[in-house]
Design a protein around this motif. Structure first.
Motif, PDB file in Angstrom:
ATOM      1  N   ASN A   1      34.625  41.032  39.807  1.00  0.00           N
ATOM      2  CA  ASN A   1      36.205  42.467  39.850  1.00  0.00           C
ATOM      3  C   ASN A   1      36.940  42.178  41.172  1.00  0.00           C
ATOM      4  O   ASN A   1      36.253  41.543  42.011  1.00  0.00           O
ATOM      5  N   ASP A   2      37.768  42.132  41.562  1.00  0.00           N
ATOM      6  CA  ASP A   2      38.924  42.848  42.888  1.00  0.00           C
ATOM      7  C   ASP A   2      37.802  43.644  43.377  1.00  0.00           C
ATOM      8  O   ASP A   2      37.197  44.128  43.194  1.00  0.00           O
ATOM      9  N   ARG A   3      38.077  43.554  45.011  1.00  0.00           N
ATOM     10  CA  ARG A   3      37.118  44.787  45.363  1.00  0.00           C
ATOM     11  C   ARG A   3      38.252  45.141  46.747  1.00  0.00           C
ATOM     12  O   ARG A   3      39.084  43.794  47.450  1.00  0.00           O
ATOM     13  N   ASP A  15      35.801  46.269  41.534  1.00  0.00           N
ATOM     14  CA  ASP A  15      36.410  47.449  40.454  1.00  0.00           C
ATOM     15  C   ASP A  15      35.554  46.965  38.705  1.00  0.00           C
ATOM     16  O   ASP A  15      34.935  45.891  38.660  1.00  0.00           O
ATOM     17  N   SER A  16      35.673  48.108  38.410  1.00  0.00           N
ATOM     18  CA  SER A  16      34.444  48.037  37.088  1.00  0.00           C
ATOM     19  C   SER A  16      35.033  46.995  36.323  1.00  0.00           C
ATOM     20  O   SER A  16      35.851  46.497  36.197  1.00  0.00           O
ATOM     21  N   LYS A  63      29.515  48.603  36.561  1.00  0.00           N
ATOM     22  CA  LYS A  63      30.116  49.197  37.449  1.00  0.00           C
ATOM     23  C   LYS A  63      28.606  48.998  38.350  1.00  0.00           C
ATOM     24  O   LYS A  63      27.612  48.714  38.902  1.00  0.00           O
TER      25      LYS A  63
END
Length: 459
Positions: free
Chosen positions: A397-399, A426-427, A445
């Motif tokens: 995901n976005d980080r 992001d989870s 997560k």
């Protein structure tokens, strides 16, 4: 019955090869790795295409090699430690009368500390060729490794995944004027991939021969969902060729602007798929003369994406500088993975529908004195994945990246760099059907820690 068995085997191959290709890197979104310079890492990778006194520009922007005025060699290594945790569950044989909850744990921490090395050399020429600079670098721009515990709830989607790429980049730069240079490079890339996951042979046999699972009753039947697990292992490798072009412009003594384009590199992964089956499954298949689960060749096309990088650096004082990077990665090249037989016959497809991504980084450096330089930076990195097609092989995901770094100039010849990066991910949610017919639903997560160290020698 034959077509059903054939379909199961070929989709298992599809999962294997496609899963290797979609394997997620902890250090960048998708399966990209940017860690070819600890100096760049300390700035959250800002200023990578205009870096000063850094031999890693061989593959980041060859035009910036003119910033180095003497033969320089450099060795970098970054330890990437991914930490992730899954929570959720699912259903085996989803959609059938034998559907039941998936058994197993959360898979543990699939990440492990993995070292990413890089080695570079830059050689400015003299005499009649004084405007020409040559360079070479060995680096690993894509790949990482994850491994889930055997028997975890998502075992039909992923157990072990490993992908390795090693690039040899040979570059040249020409200083056209005191303020403008151009560069180009040739890239030779070696790609190797290995993947394993569990196969629910019990569910597969139930779909082909329901009587084997329903008599005398589902509980006592010799076959059924999660009763007859085996494994599939897919290995493949290939070599590919690419290129890189770039320029560097210094409008003033304080301002530097650099741009580079790295090409796509096409691979035809060729290898084998190996099935490990329980004894009763082997006996049933052998008696029925069904060979679709036997070891055999398989392959797929893989294209590592092109990247476009724009870097800006501005020196506010002789001691303080700030840098900015915007990098586009063309992940649209991975829309789907088509699996083919050794003779080229298409057999299956895995959909990804990845999108192009942007990474934005802002960094700074401050020279405490002639011996020590401090640096730091922050970056935002978009993911190419989406909620519809995301799998446990890429819980991406976005980080956001936060970096700090330090350079120690031991003397006029030797310098040592160190950097630390914290990556907050992001989870991501997962809702996916495996080739064994199970459905996995849950959330990951995770975060990653990067520790880098490097040494550079100027002759």
């Amino acid at each position: 019955m034959q077509p059903s068995h054939r379909y199961i085997r070929l989709t298992a191959i599809a999962l294997g090869v496609a899963g290797v290709i979609s394997f997620g890197s902890a250090s960048a979104t998708g399966f990209q790795i940017r860690e070819n310079s600890v100096k760049n890492q300390g700035r959250a990778f800002a200023g990578s295409a205009v870096a000063e006194k850094d031999a890693s520009v061989v593959s980041n922007n060859p035009a910036a090699m003119v910033n180095i005025d003497t033969t320089t060699i450099r060795a970098d290594v970054t330890a990437i430690d991914l930490t992730a945790k899954f929570s959720g569950g699912g259903t085996a044989a989803a959609g059938s009368p034998l559907a039941r909850p998936l058994t197993g744990g959360n898979g543990g921490d699939p990440g492990d500390i993995t070292a990413v090395p890089a080695m570079s050399i830059v050689v400015p020429l003299s005499g009649s060729f004084e405007k020409l600079t040559l360079g070479a670098q060995l680096s690993a721009p894509f790949g990482l490794k994850t491994e889930y515990e055997n028997g975890w709830v998502g075992r039909y989607n992923a157990l072990e995944s490993e992908v390795k790429t090693i690039d040899l980049t040979l570059s040249a730069a020409v200083k056209l004027t005191d303020r403008f240079s151009v560069g180009a490079g040739f890239i030779y890339e070696r790609a190797e991939a290995t993947l394993t996951n569990a196969v629910d042979f019990g569910s597969a046999i139930c779909r082909v021969s329901p009587a084997a699972c329903l008599t005398p009753n589902p509980v006592a039947a010799p076959f059924g969902p999660q009763k007859n697990d085996g494994t599939v292992k897919v290995k493949g490798d290939d070599n590919g060729i690419g290129w890189i072009l770039g320029f560097q412009w210094k409008p003033t003594d304080r301002l530097s602007i650099g741009y580079s384009h790295r090409s796509e590199i096409d691979h035809d992964l060729e290898g084998t798929v190996t099935f490990t089956k329980p004894g009763n499954v082997s006996a049933l298949l052998g008696a029925a003369r069904i060979t679709q689960y036997d070891t055999g060749p398989g392959g797929a096309k893989l294209t590592t994406p092109s990247t476009d990088t724009l870097s800006v650096s501005y020196a506010f004082t002789e001691q303080f500088r700030m840098m900015f990077d915007a990098q586009k990665t063309d992940w649209h090249s991975l829309q789907a993975v088509n699996i083919v037989r050794a003779n080229g016959t298409p057999v299956a497809q895995e959909s990804f529908q990845w999108e192009d991504t942007m990474m934005y980084a802002l960094g700074a450096e401050y020279d405490l004195n002639d011996r020590f330089t401090l640096r730091g930076g922050v970056a935002k990195d978009e993911t190419p994945t989406n909620d519809t097609h995301r799998t446990p092989r890429l819980p991406d995901n976005d980080r956001t990246l936060y970096s700090v770094g330090l350079t120690w100039n031991a003397n006029e010849h030797i310098s040592v760099d160190a950097a630390y990066t914290r990556i907050q991910i992001d989870s991501p949610d997962v809702n996916v059907v495996s080739t064994s017919g199970s459905t996995l639903v849950g959330k990951f997560k995770g975060h990653a820690d990067l520790f880098g160290i490097a040494a550079q020698y100027k002759f």
